[in-house]
Design a protein around this motif. Structure first.
Motif, PDB file in Angstrom:
ATOM      1  N   SER A   2      37.958  37.474  71.195  1.00 34.11           N
ATOM      2  CA  SER A   2      38.393  36.345  70.388  1.00 34.11           C
ATOM      3  C   SER A   2      38.587  36.844  68.970  1.00 34.11           C
ATOM      4  CB  SER A   2      37.346  35.229  70.417  1.00 34.11           C
ATOM      5  OG  SER A   2      37.756  34.121  69.643  1.00 34.11           O
ATOM      6  N   LEU A   3      39.216  36.029  68.155  1.00 40.75           N
ATOM      7  CA  LEU A   3      39.280  36.294  66.733  1.00 40.75           C
ATOM      8  C   LEU A   3      38.436  35.266  65.994  1.00 40.75           C
ATOM      9  CD1 LEU A   3      43.057  37.080  66.157  1.00 40.75           C
ATOM     10  CD2 LEU A   3      41.179  38.674  66.633  1.00 40.75           C
TER      11      LEU A   3
ATOM     12  N   ALA B  91      42.372  41.579  61.787  1.00 37.13           N
ATOM     13  CA  ALA B  91      43.160  41.322  62.985  1.00 37.13           C
ATOM     14  C   ALA B  91      44.659  41.444  62.738  1.00 37.13           C
ATOM     15  CB  ALA B  91      42.840  39.931  63.530  1.00 37.13           C
TER      16      ALA B  91
ATOM     17  N   LYS C 186      50.848  35.008  66.879  1.00 37.56           N
ATOM     18  CA  LYS C 186      49.809  34.609  67.820  1.00 37.56           C
ATOM     19  C   LYS C 186      50.396  34.495  69.229  1.00 37.56           C
ATOM     20  CE  LYS C 186      46.980  31.966  64.559  1.00 37.56           C
ATOM     21  NZ  LYS C 186      46.415  30.628  64.237  1.00 37.56           N
TER      22      LYS C 186
ATOM     23  N   VAL D 204      42.620  41.524  73.052  1.00 36.57           N
ATOM     24  CA  VAL D 204      42.079  41.532  71.688  1.00 36.57           C
ATOM     25  C   VAL D 204      41.673  42.925  71.237  1.00 36.57           C
ATOM     26  CG1 VAL D 204      40.300  40.577  70.167  1.00 36.57           C
ATOM     27  CG2 VAL D 204      41.361  39.119  71.892  1.00 36.57           C
TER      28      VAL D 204
ATOM     29  N   SER E  33      40.029  44.302  67.574  1.00 34.92           N
ATOM     30  CA  SER E  33      40.332  43.456  66.415  1.00 34.92           C
ATOM     31  C   SER E  33      39.109  42.657  65.965  1.00 34.92           C
ATOM     32  CB  SER E  33      41.490  42.508  66.733  1.00 34.92           C
ATOM     33  OG  SER E  33      42.679  43.226  66.969  1.00 34.92           O
ATOM     34  N   LEU E  34      38.361  42.103  66.907  1.00 32.61           N
ATOM     35  CA  LEU E  34      37.164  41.347  66.565  1.00 32.61           C
ATOM     36  C   LEU E  34      36.144  42.256  65.888  1.00 32.61           C
ATOM     37  CD1 LEU E  34      35.309  38.856  66.672  1.00 32.61           C
ATOM     38  CD2 LEU E  34      34.736  39.506  69.031  1.00 32.61           C
TER      39      LEU E  34
ATOM     40  N   GLN F  86      37.097  42.699  62.352  1.00 30.72           N
ATOM     41  CA  GLN F  86      36.782  41.529  61.530  1.00 30.72           C
ATOM     42  C   GLN F  86      35.294  41.489  61.170  1.00 30.72           C
ATOM     43  OE1 GLN F  86      38.378  38.300  64.063  1.00 30.72           O
ATOM     44  NE2 GLN F  86      39.724  37.812  62.336  1.00 30.72           N
TER      45      GLN F  86
END
Length: 282
Positions: free
Chosen positions: A127-128, A135, A143, A237, A240-241, A244
Motif C-alpha cells: 500500500s502507499l 512513491a 495511480k 507496490v 515504494s512503501l 515512504q
C-alpha cells in the motif's frame, strides 16, 4: 497442534459506533490483521493457522466490509485506526502486533504512529501512505485505473451491479499473477462484495483517501514512528512503501517478496510467514 478452520471462531465486536465481525484463533500475545479490498478476514486464511500456534490472532472485517456494519461514513484511515483500537479494547487486549495490507495499511500505520503504547510491532504491506514522499517512481504513470473509477460517487456501484463476480475475480487473478485463490475463498469474497450497498461501502474507502492522506500528513508532522516496523512489498507496490517509511521511522526493515502478487497472504503465504514469524516473535 496446528489451528484448523474449526478452531477459528467469529465474534461480533462493538467498536467506535459500529459492530465488526472478528475471526479469533489461538492464544498468546495478540496479533491484529487488517485486510484491504476486495477482501475480508479470509485473506489471512492461509497464515492464521501457523500464527495461532504462537499468538492470539484477531482478524476483523474492516468497517463496511464482509460481515461488519455497513456504515454511512467513517472510512478514512483515522477512523479505521480508532476502529482497530476499539477491537483490541473489546477483546481485552491492551497491546498487539499489528499487520496491515492494502486499505488496512494506513490505519495500521496511524495506530502505530499515534498510539505506540498499543502496538508492539508493526507490519505494513502493499500500500502507499497517502502522498508521503517516496512513491514517485510507482506513481510516475499515474495511480492504478480503478482508483479514479472507485472514487466517483455512485458510479462504480451502479456500473458493476450484477457483475460483482467478474470484477472481484479480476482483482483476485491479477493479485496472484494468474494463479488464483481457492474457490471457497473466492466465493466468500464475491458474496461479501455483491449488492449495491456492499459496493458502496467498498468504494467509500477509496472516496475517503484524500481525507486519509491529510490525516497522515498531519500525523507525520507531529510524530515519528518509533515501534519496530517491517515493510513488505510485492507486485505492484514493490519497495515504494519502504521508501515512504524510511525517513520517518526509527526502526525499519524492508523486504520484497519475489514472484508474488498483491495478495501476499494468499499468493505466497509460506514466504510471508518466513518474514512474519521471526519478526513478530523477536
Amino acid at each position: 497442534m496446528p489451528t484448523t478452520v474449526e478452531e477459528i471462531s467469529l465474534r461480533r465486536v462493538a467498536t467506535n459506533g459500529i459492530e465488526t465481525s472478528v475471526a479469533v484463533a489461538g492464544t498468546g500475545p495478540a496479533v491484529l490483521l487488517l485486510h484491504g479490498f476486495p477482501h475480508t478476514w479470509r485473506l489471512w486464511s492461509a497464515v492464521i493457522p501457523r500464527l495461532a500456534r504462537h499468538f492470539r490472532v484477531l482478524a476483523p472485517d474492516l468497517r463496511g466490509l464482509g460481515a461488519s456494519t455497513r456504515a454511512s461514513d467513517g472510512y478514512d484511515a483515522d477512523t479505521l485506526a480508532d476502529d482497530a483500537a476499539g477491537i483490541l479494547d473489546a477483546l481485552g487486549e491492551h497491546t498487539a502486533a499489528v499487520v496491515g495490507i492494502d486499505a488496512g495499511t494506513p490505519p495500521a500505520f496511524l495506530l502505530g504512529l499515534r498510539r505506540p503504547e498499543r502496538v508492539r510491532r508493526l507490519v505494513l504491506m502493499e500500500s502507499l501512505l497517502g502522498t508521503l514522499p517516496g512513491a514517485e517512481e510507482f506513481l510516475a504513470g499515474g495511480k492504478p485505473w480503478w482508483f479514479g473509477f472507485h472514487s466517483v460517487p455512485g458510479l462504480a456501484e451502479t456500473v458493476l451491479a450484477g457483475h460483482e463476480a467478474e470484477y472481484v475475480g479480476w482483482f483476485l487473478d491479477v493479485g496472484t499473477h494468474g494463479r488464483g485463490v481457492p474457490e471457497p475463498i473466492r466465493d466468500a469474497f464475491v458474496s461479501a462484495y455483491t449488492g449495491s450497498d456492499a459496493l458502496r461501502c467498498a468504494f467509500a474507502h477509496y472516496r475517503a483517501m484524500p481525507e486519509s492522506a491529510e490525516r497522515i500528513r498531519e500525523a507525520v508532522r507531529a510524530h515519528r514512528l518509533t515501534v519496530p516496523t517491517m515493510a513488505v512489498g510485492a507486485h505492484p507496490v514493490g519497495r515504494s512503501l519502504e521508501r515512504q517509511l524510511r525517513p520517518i521511522t526509527d526502526d525499519l526493515e524492508g523486504h520484497l517478496v519475489e514472484d508474488c502478487g498483491h495478495l501476499v497472504p494468499l499468493d505466497r503465504p509460506d514466504a510471508l510467514l518466513g518474514l512474519l514469524l521471526p519478526f513478530l516473535l523477536g
